[in-house]
Design an enzyme around this catalytic site. Sequence first.
Site, PDB file in Angstrom:
ATOM      1  N   SER A 120       0.760  -1.136   0.066  1.00  0.00           N
ATOM      2  CA  SER A 120      -0.010  -0.198  -0.022  1.00  0.00           C
ATOM      3  C   SER A 120       0.713   1.326  -0.079  1.00  0.00           C
ATOM      4  O   SER A 120       0.252   2.612  -0.286  1.00  0.00           O
ATOM      5  CB  SER A 120      -0.809   0.038   1.445  1.00  0.00           C
ATOM      6  OG  SER A 120      -0.274  -0.131   2.382  1.00  0.00           O
ATOM      7  N   ASP A 169      -2.929   3.960  15.772  1.00  0.00           N
ATOM      8  CA  ASP A 169      -3.995   2.715  15.382  1.00  0.00           C
ATOM      9  C   ASP A 169      -4.301   1.987  16.882  1.00  0.00           C
ATOM     10  O   ASP A 169      -3.798   1.939  17.628  1.00  0.00           O
ATOM     11  CB  ASP A 169      -3.076   1.848  14.375  1.00  0.00           C
ATOM     12  CG  ASP A 169      -4.199   0.831  13.575  1.00  0.00           C
ATOM     13  OD1 ASP A 169      -4.164   1.148  12.477  1.00  0.00           O
ATOM     14  OD2 ASP A 169      -4.679  -0.024  14.194  1.00  0.00           O
ATOM     15  N   SER A 188       3.152   1.410   6.237  1.00  0.00           N
ATOM     16  CA  SER A 188       3.558   1.473   5.282  1.00  0.00           C
ATOM     17  C   SER A 188       3.482   3.041   4.719  1.00  0.00           C
ATOM     18  O   SER A 188       4.650   3.628   4.188  1.00  0.00           O
ATOM     19  CB  SER A 188       3.226   0.495   4.221  1.00  0.00           C
ATOM     20  OG  SER A 188       1.629   0.916   3.979  1.00  0.00           O
ATOM     21  N   TRP A 189       2.334   3.556   4.897  1.00  0.00           N
ATOM     22  CA  TRP A 189       2.117   4.920   4.719  1.00  0.00           C
ATOM     23  C   TRP A 189       3.108   5.851   5.822  1.00  0.00           C
ATOM     24  O   TRP A 189       3.515   6.796   5.364  1.00  0.00           O
ATOM     25  CB  TRP A 189       0.904   5.119   4.736  1.00  0.00           C
ATOM     26  CG  TRP A 189      -0.271   4.951   3.798  1.00  0.00           C
ATOM     27  CD1 TRP A 189       0.181   4.138   2.764  1.00  0.00           C
ATOM     28  CD2 TRP A 189      -1.238   5.452   3.163  1.00  0.00           C
ATOM     29  NE1 TRP A 189      -0.778   3.969   1.702  1.00  0.00           N
ATOM     30  CE2 TRP A 189      -1.632   4.979   1.719  1.00  0.00           C
ATOM     31  CE3 TRP A 189      -2.207   6.736   3.658  1.00  0.00           C
ATOM     32  CZ2 TRP A 189      -2.910   5.535   1.393  1.00  0.00           C
ATOM     33  CZ3 TRP A 189      -3.132   7.085   2.884  1.00  0.00           C
ATOM     34  CH2 TRP A 189      -3.484   6.442   1.739  1.00  0.00           C
ATOM     35  N   LYS A 227      -8.892   6.277   2.377  1.00  0.00           N
ATOM     36  CA  LYS A 227      -9.409   5.176   1.549  1.00  0.00           C
ATOM     37  C   LYS A 227     -10.890   5.325   1.494  1.00  0.00           C
ATOM     38  O   LYS A 227     -11.656   5.411   2.607  1.00  0.00           O
ATOM     39  CB  LYS A 227      -8.847   4.121   1.967  1.00  0.00           C
ATOM     40  CG  LYS A 227      -9.437   2.945   1.288  1.00  0.00           C
ATOM     41  CD  LYS A 227      -9.194   1.422   1.838  1.00  0.00           C
ATOM     42  CE  LYS A 227      -7.497   1.382   1.671  1.00  0.00           C
ATOM     43  NZ  LYS A 227      -7.063  -0.040   2.111  1.00  0.00           N
TER      44      LYS A 227
END
Length: 316
Positions: A25, A84, A57-58, A165
Amino acid sequence: MGKSSKDKRDLYYRKAKEEGFRARSAYKLLQLNEEFHFLDDEHNLTKVVDLCAAPGSWSQVLSRKMFAEARDVAPEDKKLVAVDLQPMSPIDNVTTLQADITHPKTLARILDIFGNEKADFVCSDGAPDVTGLHDLDEYVQQQLIMSALQLTTCVLKPRGTFVAKIFRGRDIDMLYSQLGYLFDRVVCAKPRSSRGTSLEAFIVCLGYNPPADWEPHLDVNRSIEEFFSGCAMSRLQIADDAERLPAWTDGQRSIAEFMSCGGLQSFDSDATYHYDDEVLASLSDKASLDPVQSPTNPPYKKALELKRSGKLTRAV
């Protein structure tokens, strides 16, 4: 997962391992930035928030853009926060928070890290565990976006950018119109690294411009509608007519621009690419790559330990 599975054959999966990204991603954010340039040096990003960040990953992309590539601002003046509910392995230059994005304490912790300054950029790559029931998945995803948007309105500075998203469904234009009340430009983008068979796309909201008389306030006891009640993000309204019964009428709906990101020179995520003989010969001498992210404790670890010790039994 077998070696011949679709994920293993996916070129972006292989590239992510080779380049040290925790997930494929990362290329979605990179391709979005190729089109909109919201991470470029000209924006002088100093305060950034990555919501629903795991596995990270971002956050890796943001860290590289802000600290390894940018030169205009001193590193000590920059702050990057990743939030998160799941634990995350450490990332260079990233402050990770295991917290709920809907709770006011999370907002307070972010602002404390920022020295009570507002963020230049907020993003969210979060998504629910899909059920395969598209209407249900789209609804849950939109609720997740609205939760992320609540925190964003409290922490994002005017003219800032929000990227999230989305799952495109039949009622997605309602979300576009709601975001249009808060941002100057709303664009729906589909990176080449996002599989064409997936419903996912990304909403890029440029130029945060909330109503001047609206002061967002995060409260766990207020619904999403109550939170946005003062900023003209109207939903359904009752239209009274003396000669007939009250009728429900829709608010203004809009269609966002749609854009493909990544260009034709980028790899197609739905295609299979083969190495030629020369490349295969060079790869045969290379050792296999280690996992990018060290394991974290999954939420079900305690349950597994209880089961193995015989302490977790089914009630009869």
